[in-house]
Design a protein around this motif. Structure first.
Motif, PDB file in Angstrom:
ATOM      1  N   SER A 163      58.480  72.776  26.186  1.00 38.73           N
ATOM      2  CA  SER A 163      59.756  73.472  26.261  1.00 38.73           C
ATOM      3  C   SER A 163      60.553  73.132  25.010  1.00 38.73           C
ATOM      4  CB  SER A 163      60.534  73.042  27.510  1.00 38.73           C
ATOM      5  OG  SER A 163      61.759  73.732  27.616  1.00 38.73           O
ATOM      6  N   PHE A 196      58.333  77.899  31.393  1.00 36.34           N
ATOM      7  CA  PHE A 196      57.688  76.866  30.584  1.00 36.34           C
ATOM      8  C   PHE A 196      56.572  77.517  29.770  1.00 36.34           C
ATOM      9  CE2 PHE A 196      59.719  74.276  33.805  1.00 36.34           C
ATOM     10  CZ  PHE A 196      60.210  73.221  33.043  1.00 36.34           C
ATOM     11  N   THR A 197      56.123  76.802  28.746  1.00 38.16           N
ATOM     12  CA  THR A 197      55.147  77.379  27.835  1.00 38.16           C
ATOM     13  C   THR A 197      53.903  76.510  27.728  1.00 38.16           C
ATOM     14  OG1 THR A 197      56.830  78.511  26.502  1.00 38.16           O
ATOM     15  CG2 THR A 197      54.767  77.987  25.394  1.00 38.16           C
ATOM     16  N   HIS A 227      63.296  79.181  34.702  1.00 37.48           N
ATOM     17  CA  HIS A 227      62.917  78.938  33.311  1.00 37.48           C
ATOM     18  C   HIS A 227      61.411  79.119  33.109  1.00 37.48           C
ATOM     19  CE1 HIS A 227      63.020  77.168  29.308  1.00 37.48           C
ATOM     20  NE2 HIS A 227      62.010  76.398  29.655  1.00 37.48           N
TER      21      HIS A 227
END
Length: 206
Positions: free
Chosen positions: A143, A65-66, A63
């Motif tokens: 997220s 993440f930001t 995934h």
């Protein structure tokens, strides 16, 4: 249960903002509104909070993440952009876009996509989210708040509180601008590529 903090959508109250960012600085996890539904947010480097996000959303290690940033300049020491990429990101921020980019060593490795060493970055067009980021003074690990087995971003504070109030430390209640997730644009190849069509207009990439 989480602390439930109601913030004014145009002029968030400074004292309440300080309560939210104090929790973030202590390594806590918040649920907060953005221009594309609710998101989960934590301080960079908080492994416990990151693990809690993974648990809530049932995420695997692939995934992205930001980094949620108050300004594009705030992202500068954390991401690698060539001139064309910088101009593109600047033209679309603030707004409902997430850009997949190469990360610098300033980004905790646990946040990165493990093989590509990439991370998401975005600047929201949302007064409350920006106020939290400005008060915090640094980018936030974030997220999108989409629960397992659902396709929609959560969009109302009281619903978030009912559903996951026992799993986060603060729920920030303020309106969201849109319930559609961000448009994700991958900038790690030769040309920008839309990885997910969402709230942001994709016509310029066609």
């Amino acid at each position: 249960m989480a602390r439930y903090v109601e913030l004014h959508p145009q002029d968030p109250q400074p004292r309440r903002l300080a309560q939210v960012t104090e929790v973030l600085r202590d390594g806590g996890l918040i649920a907060y509104p953005t221009d594309s539904g609710y998101a989960l947010g934590a301080r960079l480097g908080s492994k416990e909070a990151l693990d809690r996000i993974r648990t809530i959303r049932r995420l695997d290690d692939k995934h992205h993440f930001t980094l949620m940033c108050a300004t594009l300049a705030q992202a500068g020491t954390f991401v690698i952009l060539d001139n064309a990429g910088f101009r593109l990101v600047k033209s679309l921020t603030p707004g409902p876009y997430t850009f997949i980019v190469k990360a610098t060593k300033e980004v905790p490795r646990m946040m990165l996509q493990p093989k590509k060493l990439t991370v998401g970055v975005r600047v929201p067009d949302h007064r409350v989210a920006l106020a939290i980021l400005s008060e915090l003074g640094e980018p936030m690990l974030t997220s999108t708040l989409i629960l397992p087995d659902t396709a929609e971003t959560m969009s109302e504070g009281w619903v978030v509180n009912d559903e996951i109030g026992h799993l986060v430390d603060v729920v920030v209640d303020a309106p969201v601008s849109s319930v559609e997730p961000t448009t994700v644009v991958d900038l790690t190849g030769g040309a920008p590529e839309v990885a997910r069509a969402g709230a942001g207009d994709t016509s310029r990439f066609e």
